[in-house]
Design an enzyme around this catalytic site. Structure first.
Site, short mmCIF file in Angstrom:
data_model
loop_
_atom_site.label_atom_id
_atom_site.label_comp_id
_atom_site.label_asym_id
_atom_site.label_seq_id
_atom_site.Cartn_x
_atom_site.Cartn_y
_atom_site.Cartn_z
CG ASP A 266 -2.08 0.94 1.11
OD1 ASP A 266 -1.89 2.06 0.60
OD2 ASP A 266 -3.19 0.58 1.53
CB SER B 47 -6.26 2.16 -0.17
OG SER B 47 -4.96 2.69 -0.07
CD GLU C 134 -1.62 -7.30 22.52
OE1 GLU C 134 -0.39 -7.21 22.44
OE2 GLU C 134 -2.37 -7.35 21.51
CG PHE D 16 -2.16 -11.03 15.38
CD1 PHE D 16 -2.09 -12.14 16.19
CD2 PHE D 16 -2.29 -11.22 14.01
CE1 PHE D 16 -2.12 -13.42 15.67
CE2 PHE D 16 -2.32 -12.49 13.47
CZ PHE D 16 -2.23 -13.60 14.29
CG HIS E 57 -0.99 8.69 4.67
ND1 HIS E 57 -1.21 9.61 3.67
CD2 HIS E 57 -1.66 7.56 4.31
CE1 HIS E 57 -1.99 9.07 2.75
NE2 HIS E 57 -2.27 7.82 3.10
CG ASP F 283 -2.69 0.98 -2.71
OD1 ASP F 283 -1.48 1.27 -2.63
OD2 ASP F 283 -3.47 1.09 -1.75
#
Length: 589
Positions: free
Chosen positions: A98, A173, A297, A349, A400, A437
């Site tokens: 990306d 995207s 988590e 995750f 970004h 992309d």
């Protein structure tokens, strides 16, 4: 090299061979022939096998014409020996970086080489060993209809099509994901919908849905999977299974009341209910569970809690609907999954996106390389083959934020995943495609000397008598004026992982750019990727290669289906062939 055609193909046409040769202490050096390497070189090769030829060359060798002539001849011989693999693909792996434009790839190549102790410029990425390449236009469309089979039959040298954009010159995207996964151009910020859908307008969804190649592969009996370093509901992976008028509708809590009232479903819901996906690995836990559900988590952090307002536990729903399914949320759980014990695996995750590689806790969070390996090992058990989408999604996020080191490390890790997948599959039946992309307003220059750190300073100061880094952004948060002037860049600050390179225009976040992106391919039908193409062509070329709709009845597909039910390819014959090739080369060398 002796005239053994099969050996010549085996040693020339697949990136897999380099790793196999090196792992056994052998190398095909610049001069041709086969040479056994000593242990120190083998150890260095295992760290970064793609750099070995340059490492073995004395620095002064580059100053002689013979060095470059010999290198060019070697590459010319490889090019002359290259033959298209014309049979159909049993498996497809699509790697997508990306935001990984050409400048990012070039900088990542240097960074990867420097990580291994080299100068950097001579390094070669694993993806760059692929023999076939094309450029994809990220913003164009073909007037008069969808690009279908006739284009596949055109000569290799072709002119560009007259193009226009649906709604943006520089894409996002979501629109690009719909193009390279679903095969149609679309509007920005929409997922899995044709250009007739309007961003944010739920009612324009119905009747404008387009199916992805992942969905079509599953309907054809293949196993399918998604691996991403972002949340699995993000724009790029979302285009593989969702139909949404807004890329931001991650959960029902992110949707406007009007959209819910009109019957639209959030992306997380569609992940579980639209397509039977065998492997789902990435981030995005919070969008799957009811509001205020503690995160496993981070149970003490309410900001990481579940967000769903409808009270649904989508993880539980997914588990109950899939026989032999497993859910894990950390590396320990992933490592404990036996490849032959599950038919479906979901691993989430992080509550949102996964951590940058440079910030990753290696004991609790898997890398993109580890997730890719687990996915391939599970999916390849299907005798009908598989389709796997792997996204290096945080390359984009690093850019970004104006943090080039984060972005480039993500690109390096994607390349390592490409290399690992090549070791686990065969180019005789697996089409592997690597692309991006879109690109970013990221560049590096400044007449830097050979071996200069990719994050280092340009050798000369600017007109304002201040130092600047080689890497710069056209816009973004790196813009800074202090006391009426641009602050000077300095070391070691510029080498820090969170350093923001300077930008010309002040913006809260750096933007995408609109230039073409590269497509690299290896394996069956990889030669279909050539010339300058529209981005939606990628999905069509992959579908044609694997006999998926709308190309399932094309010539050769019936034989390909019969072959996929035959004896599965074992690595042992390849190893035996390798041994024969080595013996022949030594005798003939």
């Amino acid at each position: 090299m002796p005239q053994f055609p099969l050996c010549r193909w085996f040693l020339s046409n697949a990136g897999l061979q380099k790793t196999m040769l090196i792992s056994r202490g052998f190398l095909v050096p610049h001069g041709g022939g086969l040479q056994q390497l000593n242990s120190p070189w083998v150890e260095m090769a295992m760290l970064d096998p793609w750099r070995l030829p340059a490492l073995l060359s004395p620095p002064d060798a580059e100053k002689t014409p013979g060095y470059w002539n010999k290198e060019a001849r070697r590459r010319l011989e490889l090019a002359l020996a290259l033959q298209p693999v014309a049979q159909r693909a049993k498996n497809i792996i699509l790697f997508m970086g990306d935001g990984m434009g050409l400048s990012t790839m070039s900088a990542a190549r240097i960074y990867k080489g420097q990580l291994s102790g080299g100068l950097g410029e001579e390094n070669v990425l694993a993806m760059e060993t692929f023999p076939h390449m094309a450029l994809a236009k990220v913003s164009g469309a073909v007037p008069g209809g969808t690009l279908l089979l006739p284009l596949l039959e055109t000569p290799l040298h072709l002119s560009c099509f007259q193009t226009y954009t649906i709604d943006r010159q520089v894409p996002d995207s979501a629109g690009t994901g719909t193009a390279y996964l679903c095969g149609v151009k679309a509007n920005a910020k929409t997922l899995g919908l044709s250009g007739a859908a309007v961003y944010g307008k739920c009612r324009t969804t119905f009747g404008n849905e387009v199916d992805s190649i992942l969905h079509r592969a599953r309907l054809a009996g293949k196993s399918v999977g998604i691996v991403t370093t972002t949340r699995v509901q993000h724009a790029s992976p979302g285009a593989a299974y969702a139909h949404s008028a807004s890329r931001g509708w991650y959960a029902d809590a992110n949707m406007p009341r009007e959209a819910l009232r009109d019957g639209c479903k959030d992306i997380a819901y569609q992940l579980v209910h639209n397509t039977d996906i065998n492997v789902i690995l990435g981030g995005g836990r919070m969008y799957m569970t009811p509001k205020r559900t503690p995160d496993p988590e981070y149970p003490e952090d309410p900001d990481q809690n579940g967000t769903r307002k409808d009270g649904r536990d989508l993880i539980a729903e997914w588990l109950s609907a899939k026989q032999g399914a497993r859910y894990v949320w950390d590396k320990k759980g992933l490592d404990a999954v036996e490849d032959d014990s599950v038919s479906h695996l979901m691993g989430l995750f992080e509550p949102k996106d996964m951590r940058y590689e440079l910030n990753r806790n290696t004991s609790t969070d898997p890398s993109i390389v580890e997730m890719t390996e687990k996915a391939v090992r599970i999916l390849r058990r299907n005798p009908n083959g598989f389709f796997l989408f792997v996204e290096g999604g945080r390359i984009d996020h690093g850019h970004h934020s104006g943090r080039a080191k984060q972005a480039l490390m993500e690109a390096v890790m994607l390349d390592r995943a490409v290399a690992r997948a090549g070791e686990l599959t065969s180019p005789t039946d697996t089409l592997t495609v690597v692309t991006a992309d879109h690109s970013h307003v990221f560049t590096f220059g400044g007449s830097t000397p050979r071996g200069n750190s990719i994050f280092g300073l340009a050798p000369k100061k600017a007109k304002d008598k201040r130092a600047y880094t080689s890497i710069l952004y056209g816009n973004g948060p790196g813009y800074s004026i202090r006391d009426g002037a641009r602050p000077a860049a300095s070391l070691p600050a510029a080498e820090d992982k969170d350093y923001r390179q300077q930008a010309a225009v002040p913006l809260e976040t750096e933007t995408h750019s609109g230039e073409d992106v590269v497509v690299l391919a290896q394996g069956p039908m990889a030669h279909l990727f050539h010339g300058v193409q529209e981005q939606h062509y990628i999905a069509h070329a992959m579908a044609y290669a694997a006999c998926l709709e709308p190309y399932a009845t094309e010539p050769g597909c019936r034989a390909a289906r019969r072959a996929s039910h035959g004896t599965q390819c074992s690595p042992q014959p390849l190893l035996a062939l390798l041994a024969l090739c080595i013996a022949a080369l030594i005798v003939g060398g």
